[in-house]
Scaffold this active site. Structure first.
Site, short mmCIF file in Angstrom:
data_model
loop_
_atom_site.label_atom_id
_atom_site.label_comp_id
_atom_site.label_asym_id
_atom_site.label_seq_id
_atom_site.Cartn_x
_atom_site.Cartn_y
_atom_site.Cartn_z
N HIS A 264 -75.67 44.98 70.02
CA HIS A 264 -75.69 43.84 70.93
C HIS A 264 -74.96 42.63 70.33
O HIS A 264 -74.04 42.07 70.94
CB HIS A 264 -77.16 43.48 71.21
CG HIS A 264 -77.37 42.33 72.15
ND1 HIS A 264 -77.59 42.49 73.49
CD2 HIS A 264 -77.38 40.99 71.93
CE1 HIS A 264 -77.74 41.31 74.07
NE2 HIS A 264 -77.63 40.37 73.14
N GLU A 265 -75.32 42.26 69.10
CA GLU A 265 -74.71 41.08 68.47
C GLU A 265 -73.22 41.32 68.18
O GLU A 265 -72.43 40.39 68.18
CB GLU A 265 -75.45 40.70 67.18
CG GLU A 265 -76.94 40.38 67.35
CD GLU A 265 -77.23 39.25 68.33
OE1 GLU A 265 -76.31 38.45 68.61
OE2 GLU A 265 -78.36 39.20 68.84
N HIS A 268 -71.31 40.14 71.14
CA HIS A 268 -71.10 38.68 71.05
C HIS A 268 -69.99 38.37 70.04
O HIS A 268 -69.13 37.53 70.27
CB HIS A 268 -72.39 37.99 70.59
CG HIS A 268 -73.44 37.87 71.65
ND1 HIS A 268 -73.21 37.30 72.87
CD2 HIS A 268 -74.76 38.23 71.65
CE1 HIS A 268 -74.34 37.30 73.60
NE2 HIS A 268 -75.29 37.87 72.87
#
Lengths: 495, 495
Positions: A264-265, A268
């Site tokens: 997920h990160e 980003h």
């Protein structure tokens, strides 16, 4: 280009702000990932000093005139977009009197500090007075921004995180979701009731989890010459675009939380690493919105990370780091990572239940800011909506109900971004699959560049050049279309 | 206290500077210990912006008047000392025109950058033009500071690192050292020639070295709630007093370099951690001088760390982390850590040869700044002095001669601090042993608080309240007395 004195002067001011923001960002990352306890007071004082300085710079009286003058200058299209984003940042900072900003900071800090023990003690009545003050100030802010921007109060706060988005549009979208989501959850659970899922057997040593995470980041194209992976209590993506710092946390009885958190990160992070390098010091070179940012992390975590193709890549990696287990079979991983179980807590929610948590919060915070309900009305509404959307009973359980999140101690208008991000991500992948029907086979073979290339070209490299709506139209050929999200969920959970 | 408007206003300005310096210090530490390569350009730009800001703050026109007004205000003794240090910092920043500061930065950066390859290539002729420019600017700086402060040119630079110290005093001390050091080195080597020393057998895994280092730091009273240990190419003590960051580097064939490096940096760190907490934001709350700082690291590394008592504590720690070896016997460790071997390189020098390297550099840099010699005279002088002080032949070997250090690419007047620090440290321990004759037995039993307590009370907690001379007199009852240093070396190397 012709005479651009005002524009160039603004550029220099925003570059200065960019340089100071760099130091603040690195210090914030350090505070979360490195700093020992006793460093806190001095760090907070240093960061506050930096905030004061940056506020002085962006509220300097000459900027108003420069922004007006620059409008008259001979700027090209890219510079016009840049000026538009400078104006936006300037307005956000200049519309609020500094006393209100300070009062908000103080009230938020008091509310958050007390919340830490109040949540543990299920103490809604204790929380209420602080929350009333936070709400009062948020309404005051919303009223000021609403008047200046000519939108409703809640929309004025929403606009901070989703420029150009309106709550009427979100309500329309979320009402549609509410019409099919509870039924979809029910059918998915009925389907899963007959399935056997093998749970992975721990322990999973932290050092091996870290190596696995680094390997996943590498597979996902994270540039380690321009970023790091570290540990913090609350995982985040921080640092600066030139040096992106992501964090995770490890539990030795569960690798999935850390691994999928890293995936997920990394989404980003790649957005930040892929922003237009020559514009990083200007607002136009930054990420478009929180929803678009979340669309990148969810593209990585949900669209790519939980896809069959990716799980086929993951299975041998898991075996290599943790030894062979029947649970590491790709079919089993798919079942494991798509298990639907309605529960109390948003951050623990699965992909299918997550939007219900968001819609509930959106409806309550919108009514709060627009003055349709008061702080004391929250628990009853919470109970009612949790039962309606997820069939979960939260009566009297404030701890796992309306006291679970930290957002409302200082932020209203942010929650929709989470689900908008999920919808954008589904729309991107629908577009990619139309353009490249063999995409999923490629993913399964470890050829991920088609995904990265599409995101790089259509999202990352665009920064804030376009409005969100235009960005999405240019990327996918249509405005935000939640049908792709529904189709994705139905295919994954009923297919 | 009476009316203190100017003093309070100055206090606020220095607090702001302190807060900004905090962010700069953490970003510098991060750059050396954490930052990936691609972060460098953005970091350099952010740090440069911060330097410009801090220079603006300390050169703001109103400070001159405030400093004059504060002199007339009703200040107590501590505030007077604080004002004196503010004046000192203000003068250092305001005496130099910003064009000179900028020219120095550029010349230093150019010289340092080229030096990296020139050193490798033994290219003194290539280095010379850049070095001439660096020297020219250093002389210009020295002339400006000398005129304003009424001292000689070299003394004006020396004063930046050793406030109040004069080169005549240093020359007197160093001349004395030169009269006995070569003979002492010779006798020590003759004595050691008959000794058997057992070399430790590696490899020493890095993770165990790190654990050993952390244990040593704990033994030495490092406060881990207010600091960290990390890795960097060039070990240093950085961060801020509230959050001290020390670094080391590991080689798996040698534990001693990393371990004694950690002991050394822990001495610096405890000075910072022990500075007066209520004055940290003011110049008067900072470390007194570079020599006094070095006296703390050398108190830890040489006086305490290489003492028989401490090596008795170290021996079982080494066995615990690396397994048993005959080399880990305390007697053998003492021989190992005091081995005298004259060589080319200052940073690799042993305790006894080290001052020779410093004296040589002091004599050359003083003559350079005072205009008695020119840049091209350095190699011949270097060869002559290396032969005279250490019996080492450096002719034609610039790489391991005058090109080995980085200091002269931008710093003159710093070298004496290293040996002054060693002398202060010897004087402290002579004082401690007079007051507590059983000190070494206590150290051998792990009771180190008498040492820490003495340093805390006499040095750390005093910040910059007193001049260096007064600090040392108050602590030891006498001015700097190099006889203690000689006695320490004779006892250790001939005893």
């Amino acid at each position: 280009m012709g005479h651009q004195m005002a524009y160039q002067s603004l550029t220099r001011t925003f570059q200065r702000l960019h340089h100071f923001a760099h130091l603040g960002a690195i210090a914030s990352w350090d505070q979360a990932a490195m700093m020992p306890a006793k460093g806190n007071e001095a760090r907070a004082a240093a960061q506050a000093e930096l905030q004061v300085l940056m506020h002085q710079l962006i509220t300097a009286p000459e900027l108003a005139q420069q922004l007006r003058s620059a409008e008259q200058e001979n700027l090209d299209e890219a510079q016009r977009a840049s000026l538009r984003e400078m104006c936006r940042e300037w307005r956000q900072a200049n519309l609020l009197p500094s006393e209100l900003v300070e009062a908000k900071t103080l009230a938020a800090s008091r509310c958050e500090h007390a919340w830490r023990s109040q949540r543990k003690n299920n103490d809604w009545q204790g929380f209420l007075p602080n929350f009333r003050e936070v709400l009062r100030l948020a309404r005051e802010e919303a009223a000021l921004l609403a008047e200046a921007n000519g939108v409703s109060r809640y929309d004025a706060l929403l606009d901070k995180y989703e420029p150009g988005m309106r709550s009427a549009e979100i309500a329309r979208i979320f009402d549609d979701v509410k019409s099919w989501l509870p039924g979809l959850i029910e059918r998915a659970r009925a389907k899963q009731a007959g399935e056997t899922v093998i749970r992975p057997q721990g322990p999973f040593p932290v050092e091996r989890q870290r190596e696995l995470g680094l390997e996943a980041m590498k597979l996902l194209g994270f540039d380690f010459d321009g970023g790091r992976l570290d540990v913090s209590t609350h995982p985040f993506c921080g640092g600066v675009p030139e040096d992106v710092r992501i964090t995770t946390r490890y539990r030795d009885d569960d690798f999935a939380q850390s691994l999928m958190g890293i995936v997920h990160e990394t989404g980003h992070a790649r957005y930040e690493q892929g922003l237009p390098r020559d514009l990083l010091s200007l607002p136009v070179g930054r990420a478009r919105s929180m929803g678009i940012h979340e669309s990148q992390s969810l593209s990585f975590e949900m669209q790519l990370g939980c896809s069959r193709g990716f799980l086929q890549l993951l299975a041998p990696m898991l075996r290599r780091h943790f030894g062979d287990q029947p649970a590491f079979d790709a079919d089993n991983l798919a079942k494991l990572f798509t298990r639907v179980e309605p529960g109390y807590i948003r951050v623990d929610a699965d992909e299918l239940c997550y939007p219900a948590h968001v819609i509930l919060r959106f409806e309550i915070e919108r009514a709060l800011i627009d003055g349709e309900i008061e702080a004391e009305d929250v628990p009853a509404l919470w109970d009612e909506k949790m039962m309606a959307y997820l069939g979960v009973d939260t009566r009297g359980n404030y701890r796992d109900g309306c006291l679970q999140d930290i957002h409302w101690t200082d932020t209203f208008g942010y929650f929709p971004s989470y689900t908008l991000g999920a919808m954008y991500a589904a729309q991107y992948f629908a577009t990619m699959r139309r353009a490249e029907p063999g995409l999923d086979d490629k993913i399964g073979r470890g050829e991920l560049e088609p995904v990265f290339g599409w995101l790089r070209e259509n999202i990352w490299s665009q920064g804030s050049r376009w409005s969100t709506d235009e960005l999405v139209r240019r990327a996918t050929g249509e405005a935000l279309t939640p049908a792709h999200y529904r189709a994705h969920l139905e295919a994954r959970y009923l297919g």
